[in-house]
Motif scaffolding. Sequence first.
Motif, short mmCIF file in Angstrom:
data_model
loop_
_atom_site.label_atom_id
_atom_site.label_comp_id
_atom_site.label_asym_id
_atom_site.label_seq_id
_atom_site.Cartn_x
_atom_site.Cartn_y
_atom_site.Cartn_z
N ASP A 43 0.60 -1.28 -0.12
CA ASP A 43 -0.55 -0.12 0.03
C ASP A 43 0.57 1.21 -0.05
OD1 ASP A 43 -2.05 -1.53 0.08
OD2 ASP A 43 -2.40 -1.68 1.82
N TRP A 44 1.92 1.08 -0.39
CA TRP A 44 3.13 2.24 0.33
C TRP A 44 3.31 2.72 -1.47
CZ3 TRP A 44 7.66 2.76 3.40
CH2 TRP A 44 6.91 3.69 4.87
N ASP A 45 3.71 3.62 -2.14
CA ASP A 45 4.26 3.93 -3.07
C ASP A 45 5.83 3.80 -3.67
OD1 ASP A 45 4.44 4.84 -5.44
OD2 ASP A 45 5.15 6.97 -4.71
N ILE A 46 5.99 2.38 -3.79
CA ILE A 46 7.20 1.63 -4.00
C ILE A 46 7.16 0.65 -5.22
CG2 ILE A 46 7.38 1.43 -1.13
CD1 ILE A 46 7.24 -1.70 -1.89
N GLN A 47 8.30 0.65 -5.64
CA GLN A 47 8.05 -0.05 -6.88
C GLN A 47 9.37 -1.25 -6.34
OE1 GLN A 47 8.76 1.47 -10.43
NE2 GLN A 47 8.81 3.94 -9.88
N ILE A 48 9.35 -2.31 -6.55
CA ILE A 48 10.15 -3.49 -6.66
C ILE A 48 10.49 -4.49 -7.97
CG2 ILE A 48 11.04 -5.94 -5.43
CD1 ILE A 48 8.60 -5.18 -2.74
N ASN A 49 11.27 -4.32 -8.41
CA ASN A 49 11.95 -4.83 -9.57
C ASN A 49 13.28 -5.65 -9.77
OD1 ASN A 49 10.26 -4.21 -11.81
ND2 ASN A 49 10.51 -1.95 -11.16
N TYR A 50 13.71 -6.90 -10.27
CA TYR A 50 14.75 -7.73 -10.38
C TYR A 50 15.37 -7.10 -11.44
CZ TYR A 50 12.33 -10.23 -14.57
OH TYR A 50 11.49 -9.64 -15.90
N GLY A 51 16.78 -7.40 -10.59
CA GLY A 51 18.00 -7.21 -11.60
C GLY A 51 17.99 -7.76 -12.96
N ILE A 52 19.27 -7.17 -14.15
CA ILE A 52 19.45 -7.82 -15.63
C ILE A 52 19.65 -9.21 -16.03
CG2 ILE A 52 20.82 -7.01 -17.51
CD1 ILE A 52 19.44 -4.98 -16.72
N LYS A 53 18.92 -9.09 -16.52
CA LYS A 53 19.19 -10.59 -17.45
C LYS A 53 19.71 -10.56 -18.22
CE LYS A 53 15.16 -12.46 -14.78
NZ LYS A 53 13.71 -13.65 -15.73
N THR A 54 21.17 -10.24 -18.38
CA THR A 54 21.53 -10.35 -19.39
C THR A 54 21.93 -11.73 -20.89
OG1 THR A 54 24.14 -11.66 -19.22
CG2 THR A 54 23.83 -9.68 -18.76
N GLY A 55 21.10 -12.88 -20.64
CA GLY A 55 21.55 -14.34 -20.90
C GLY A 55 22.94 -14.84 -21.35
N PHE A 56 23.62 -13.64 -21.18
CA PHE A 56 25.11 -14.45 -21.14
C PHE A 56 26.25 -13.82 -20.51
CE2 PHE A 56 29.01 -16.22 -23.30
CZ PHE A 56 29.15 -17.29 -22.47
N ASN A 57 26.46 -13.91 -19.56
CA ASN A 57 27.32 -12.94 -18.01
C ASN A 57 28.62 -12.94 -18.38
OD1 ASN A 57 24.99 -12.59 -16.66
ND2 ASN A 57 25.44 -13.43 -15.01
N ASP A 58 29.10 -13.23 -18.99
CA ASP A 58 30.75 -14.12 -19.31
C ASP A 58 30.89 -12.92 -20.51
OD1 ASP A 58 31.32 -16.26 -18.14
OD2 ASP A 58 30.79 -17.50 -19.37
N ALA A 59 30.06 -13.58 -21.96
CA ALA A 59 29.94 -11.40 -22.52
C ALA A 59 29.92 -9.89 -21.63
CB ALA A 59 29.58 -11.87 -23.32
N PHE A 60 28.51 -10.04 -21.18
CA PHE A 60 28.47 -8.63 -20.65
C PHE A 60 28.65 -8.38 -18.99
CE2 PHE A 60 25.32 -10.13 -24.25
CZ PHE A 60 25.46 -8.78 -24.79
N ILE A 61 29.48 -8.87 -18.01
CA ILE A 61 29.58 -8.59 -16.95
C ILE A 61 31.15 -8.91 -16.96
CG2 ILE A 61 29.48 -8.89 -15.19
CD1 ILE A 61 27.07 -10.34 -14.98
N ILE A 62 31.51 -7.80 -17.08
CA ILE A 62 33.29 -7.86 -16.94
C ILE A 62 34.08 -7.31 -15.64
CG2 ILE A 62 33.55 -8.08 -18.91
CD1 ILE A 62 33.61 -4.60 -18.94
N SER A 63 35.35 -7.79 -15.87
CA SER A 63 36.31 -7.45 -14.45
C SER A 63 36.34 -6.16 -14.91
CB SER A 63 36.82 -8.27 -14.74
OG SER A 63 38.37 -7.88 -15.94
#
Length: 277
Positions: A43-63
Amino acid sequence: MSDFVQQQNNICDFATSESWVILSPIEQSIKRKIEAVGMPLKDWDIQINYGIKTGFNDAFIISTEKREEILSNCNTEDERKRTAELIRPILRGRDIKRYGYVDNGLFLINTHNGVRGRIPRIKIEDYPAIKAHLDQYWDKIATRADKGDTPYNLRNCAYLEDFSRPKIVYPETTQGAYFAFDDKEFYIDKTCFMLIADEAEYLQHTLSSRLFEFAYKRIFASVELGEHGYQYNKHALIKLPVIKPEKSFKLEKNDIDTQIYKLYGITNEEVREIEST
């Protein structure tokens, strides 16, 4: 067994259609006190959403090292600047702790698919150094399910702009009430959720408190995972009744648990029960 049932019995009248739970007398008391003064988060004015789904983390999440390599491969200063803006810091569920998070040195290549009517889709041709990196994974990114208009783009995300807002971030699967406040524009991966609210800092302190850790796990809703883990399910979390503060109200940063206990009228006996678990 008959004597045990008579000594431990608990009366439920089932007067409403609300879900019910079997609780000890002290747990019932804590539940009543929270419900008497709190408003369910739904009943609050809030939004809850999940994080990014890249489909292939090895390519899109880097060091950090890979980020520097990509930036060094840019042909012009303008390309380098635009590329740096596109590579954003990202948190995973394991990086989020109670009241804070660990900067893991990881980054998301945010080749987003745009937001209709507001943000145009990223065109990979404008980012040659990123394209060269992603081309190394072409077979994987081209066949993945979670993708945008092209294999180089991430899937549609209507709340893309919310990642840049002050927010609460928390892991879905956890061993404690691990809620952190982020105002550094971190992205999060699919193992996390983010909660957007005007009262984000206040809610972060409340949800991280010992009282609400106990309330979620033992009273209101909990999906247990193994001996110590459990899941902060969105549909359960939004049922938690929380006091909605006045605009001028703030929790002091010292001894937050004591302040939360006082707000909800929790007795010393009830505190001992909570702390003992």
